[in-house]
Motif scaffolding. Structure first.
Motif, mmCIF file in Angstrom:
data_model
loop_
_atom_site.group_PDB
_atom_site.id
_atom_site.type_symbol
_atom_site.label_atom_id
_atom_site.label_comp_id
_atom_site.label_asym_id
_atom_site.label_seq_id
_atom_site.Cartn_x
_atom_site.Cartn_y
_atom_site.Cartn_z
ATOM 1 N N ARG A 156 4.452 50.048 51.115
ATOM 2 C CA ARG A 156 3.374 49.628 52.005
ATOM 3 C C ARG A 156 3.774 48.395 52.807
ATOM 4 O O ARG A 156 3.532 48.308 54.016
ATOM 5 C CB ARG A 156 2.117 49.342 51.183
ATOM 6 N N ILE A 157 4.399 47.439 52.145
ATOM 7 C CA ILE A 157 4.807 46.209 52.835
ATOM 8 C C ILE A 157 5.819 46.520 53.930
ATOM 9 O O ILE A 157 5.726 46.012 55.054
ATOM 10 C CB ILE A 157 5.388 45.210 51.822
ATOM 11 N N ILE A 158 6.801 47.369 53.621
ATOM 12 C CA ILE A 158 7.852 47.684 54.590
ATOM 13 C C ILE A 158 7.328 48.588 55.700
ATOM 14 O O ILE A 158 7.556 48.327 56.891
ATOM 15 C CB ILE A 158 9.045 48.345 53.877
ATOM 16 N N ASP A 159 6.624 49.650 55.342
ATOM 17 C CA ASP A 159 6.213 50.655 56.328
ATOM 18 C C ASP A 159 5.068 50.192 57.218
ATOM 19 O O ASP A 159 5.017 50.524 58.403
ATOM 20 C CB ASP A 159 5.797 51.948 55.624
ATOM 21 N N ILE A 190 24.596 51.136 51.779
ATOM 22 C CA ILE A 190 23.999 52.154 52.654
ATOM 23 C C ILE A 190 24.802 53.445 52.584
ATOM 24 O O ILE A 190 24.242 54.550 52.526
ATOM 25 C CB ILE A 190 23.916 51.632 54.105
ATOM 26 N N ASP A 191 26.139 53.324 52.575
ATOM 27 C CA ASP A 191 26.997 54.509 52.536
ATOM 28 C C ASP A 191 26.820 55.311 51.246
ATOM 29 O O ASP A 191 27.057 56.522 51.228
ATOM 30 C CB ASP A 191 28.468 54.100 52.683
ATOM 31 N N LEU A 192 26.396 54.660 50.170
ATOM 32 C CA LEU A 192 26.143 55.378 48.912
ATOM 33 C C LEU A 192 24.855 56.197 48.959
ATOM 34 O O LEU A 192 24.632 57.056 48.106
ATOM 35 C CB LEU A 192 26.061 54.381 47.747
ATOM 36 N N LEU A 246 16.992 54.644 45.177
ATOM 37 C CA LEU A 246 16.299 53.494 44.611
ATOM 38 C C LEU A 246 17.162 52.251 44.814
ATOM 39 O O LEU A 246 18.351 52.266 44.476
ATOM 40 C CB LEU A 246 16.031 53.674 43.116
ATOM 41 N N LEU A 247 16.570 51.208 45.347
ATOM 42 C CA LEU A 247 17.235 49.913 45.454
ATOM 43 C C LEU A 247 16.512 48.965 44.499
ATOM 44 O O LEU A 247 15.309 48.720 44.651
ATOM 45 C CB LEU A 247 17.176 49.372 46.882
ATOM 46 N N LEU A 248 17.257 48.431 43.530
ATOM 47 C CA LEU A 248 16.652 47.680 42.436
ATOM 48 C C LEU A 248 17.214 46.262 42.429
ATOM 49 O O LEU A 248 18.246 45.986 41.811
ATOM 50 C CB LEU A 248 16.927 48.396 41.112
ATOM 51 N N PRO A 249 16.570 45.342 43.127
ATOM 52 C CA PRO A 249 17.087 43.972 43.238
ATOM 53 C C PRO A 249 16.708 43.117 42.040
ATOM 54 O O PRO A 249 15.807 43.453 41.262
ATOM 55 C CB PRO A 249 16.414 43.458 44.508
ATOM 56 N N ALA A 250 17.377 41.987 41.913
ATOM 57 C CA ALA A 250 17.087 41.062 40.822
ATOM 58 C C ALA A 250 15.902 40.155 41.135
ATOM 59 O O ALA A 250 15.350 39.523 40.234
ATOM 60 C CB ALA A 250 18.316 40.217 40.512
ATOM 61 N N HIS A 251 15.529 40.066 42.389
ATOM 62 C CA HIS A 251 14.360 39.290 42.791
ATOM 63 C C HIS A 251 13.534 40.150 43.736
ATOM 64 O O HIS A 251 14.065 40.792 44.643
ATOM 65 C CB HIS A 251 14.765 38.001 43.517
ATOM 66 N N GLY A 252 12.234 40.166 43.546
ATOM 67 C CA GLY A 252 11.374 40.928 44.424
ATOM 68 C C GLY A 252 11.187 42.364 43.975
ATOM 69 O O GLY A 252 11.627 42.771 42.893
ATOM 70 N N GLU A 257 15.989 56.537 53.500
ATOM 71 C CA GLU A 257 15.867 56.031 54.866
ATOM 72 C C GLU A 257 15.285 54.627 54.883
ATOM 73 O O GLU A 257 15.728 53.765 55.657
ATOM 74 C CB GLU A 257 15.005 56.982 55.700
ATOM 75 N N ARG A 258 14.300 54.381 54.054
ATOM 76 C CA ARG A 258 13.676 53.061 54.003
ATOM 77 C C ARG A 258 14.697 52.019 53.541
ATOM 78 O O ARG A 258 14.802 50.931 54.105
ATOM 79 C CB ARG A 258 12.477 53.094 53.053
ATOM 80 N N ILE A 259 15.456 52.347 52.513
ATOM 81 C CA ILE A 259 16.467 51.420 52.006
ATOM 82 C C ILE A 259 17.523 51.147 53.061
ATOM 83 O O ILE A 259 17.924 49.993 53.291
ATOM 84 C CB ILE A 259 17.104 51.987 50.725
ATOM 85 N N ALA A 260 17.983 52.195 53.729
ATOM 86 C CA ALA A 260 19.008 52.022 54.756
ATOM 87 C C ALA A 260 18.511 51.129 55.889
ATOM 88 O O ALA A 260 19.258 50.271 56.395
ATOM 89 C CB ALA A 260 19.439 53.383 55.301
#
Length: 413
Positions: free
Chosen positions: A9-12, A231-233, A237-243, A250-253
């Motif tokens: 929601r925040i990104i889109d 991005i090439d991978l 799911l993108l799983l950061p250490a903060h946030g 597509e959203r992650i890229a």
């Protein structure tokens, strides 16, 4: 709303839900995907369940480690078999001793600890600079205790690697590969069967921490290259250490491309001016990240900021000389301040002028005059109080934690 729904929601939609929503640190537990969980902490503790036990990716600060261990025991009833450090910063490795002690209490072998080979060197450096790190972390974070635990009893890696490592635990394969960015010892963790990428601090929901004025060298070009590699991978799911975690290829890229583009622009523009013979003073006042990128909810300068990144680019490629010959072998600050105060008619005149400039909104110049006044005559009536007032106003108008921490420290009379 799940963490993944919130981030989408925040990104889109560009919904600003506030930093507490973007950066949960409440010790809560969430299963993000099958056999993948997060304990939300100052730095998150991610875990992957395998047939042989859990793989914990980072251990957070000591205060959060017991909370994480309790959640993990109740999640699968499996022991922690392996710890992977994404890098050697205290908020990622500080809880490891609690994991080791927990294993000892349960009569089990301590977890193996996997990290890049440069983590050991980082621990050695921290041991040499314990007091300095305590000082700058108190200044940076504005509260004692949160990042104040620099010791010489680090839980050091039992397995390290140089470039890439294929790690298998309990029939689950994880790919580890080295990256430079905020640190020189960063590890990205790829979980192929889930198409999940554990990003550590290479994505933090703030403008990248590539310029911290009180810490060692950062690597913005290499940081951008690491994001391009992610991005090439094509992670799902993108799983950061903060946030918040992020779902959707597509959203992650898109998000990572924005961050990489911002860093690449700073590097290119700074190097162009360096190659043209510009001084550092010219560059930091001219090189900018486009406003449309800075407005993104994951690129706000709430922690670090582009001006500091430019300084790190200069330091990386050009050394410490800033191009001003007067500062190659300068007079002591106090001597310069005394001479300027004499020319201005006294330190009190400088301090008064600093207040007027502050009220007019020219806080950069106001801080310099207030600092000269205090260095020239700290005992002059009102000088230190006026200096404190200028820095307090500067602190209140700054966005990044880096700036606010330093100006808050300076605002104390």
């Amino acid at each position: 709303m799940t963490l993944l729904e919130r981030s989408a929601r925040i990104i889109d939609e560009g919904v600003d839900e506030g930093q507490q929503a973007i950066h949960p640190m409440d010790g809560s537990f969430h299963e993000i995907a099958d056999d993948v969980s997060i304990v939300c902490a100052f730095s998150h503790v991610w875990s992957v369940a395998t047939e042989e036990g859990l793989v914990a990716i980072d251990t957070s600060l000591p205060a959060f480690a017991p909370i994480a261990l309790d959640h993990l025991r109740r999640w699968k009833g499996l022991p922690v078999h392996t710890i992977v450090y994404t890098h050697g910063h205290m908020d990622h490795v500080g809880g490891a001793s609690a994991f080791v002690e927990d294993a000892q209490q349960q009569g089990r072998a301590a977890p193996q600890v996997v990290a890049h080979e440069a983590v050991d060197r980082r621990f050695d450096r921290y041991t040499l600079t314990q007091d300095y790190n305590r000082l700058i972390n108190r200044r940076q974070f504005g509260r004692s205790g949160v990042m104040d635990m620099f010791a010489d009893d680090w839980v050091r890696p039992t397995t390290d690697y140089a470039a890439e490592l294929d790690l298998e635990v309990g029939g689950t394969s994880l790919g580890l590969f080295h990256a430079e960015g905020e640190t020189d010892d960063h590890t990205l963790v790829w979980l192929p069967h889930q198409r999940a990428l554990f990003a550590g601090d290479l994505f933090i929901w703030y403008f990248p921490n590539a310029g911290n004025p009180q810490k060692v060298q950062r690597y913005p070009a290499e940081w951008a290259a690491a994001l391009r590699r992610i991005i090439d991978l094509r992670p799902a799911l993108l799983l950061p250490a903060h946030g918040l975690p992020i779902e959707g290829e597509e959203r992650i890229a898109m998000v990572l491309d924005d961050v990489a583009t911002a860093l690449e622009g700073l590097v290119a523009d700074t190097l162009e001016m360096m190659n043209a013979g510009a001084r550092l003073d010219d560059i930091i006042h001219q090189v900018r990240v486009p406003d449309d990128l800075m407005a993104k909810p994951y690129l706000r300068a709430g922690y670090d900021e582009p001006e500091f990144v430019v300084r790190n680019i200069w330091r990386l490629y050009g050394g410490w000389y800033d191009g001003n010959p007067a500062r190659l072998k300068p007079a002591p600050d106090q001597a310069v301040a005394a001479e300027v105060a004499r020319l201005a008619g006294g330190a009190s005149e400088l301090a008064s002028r600093a207040i007027k400039l502050s009220e007019a909104g020219d806080l950069r110049l106001a801080c310099q005059l207030a600092e000269w006044a205090a260095q020239a005559a700290p005992d002059a009536p009102g000088v230190l109080e006026q200096r404190a007032a200028v820095y307090q106003k500067r602190r209140d108008q700054e966005q990044s934690l880096m700036s606010r921490g330093i100006y808050n420290d300076a605002s104390k009379p």
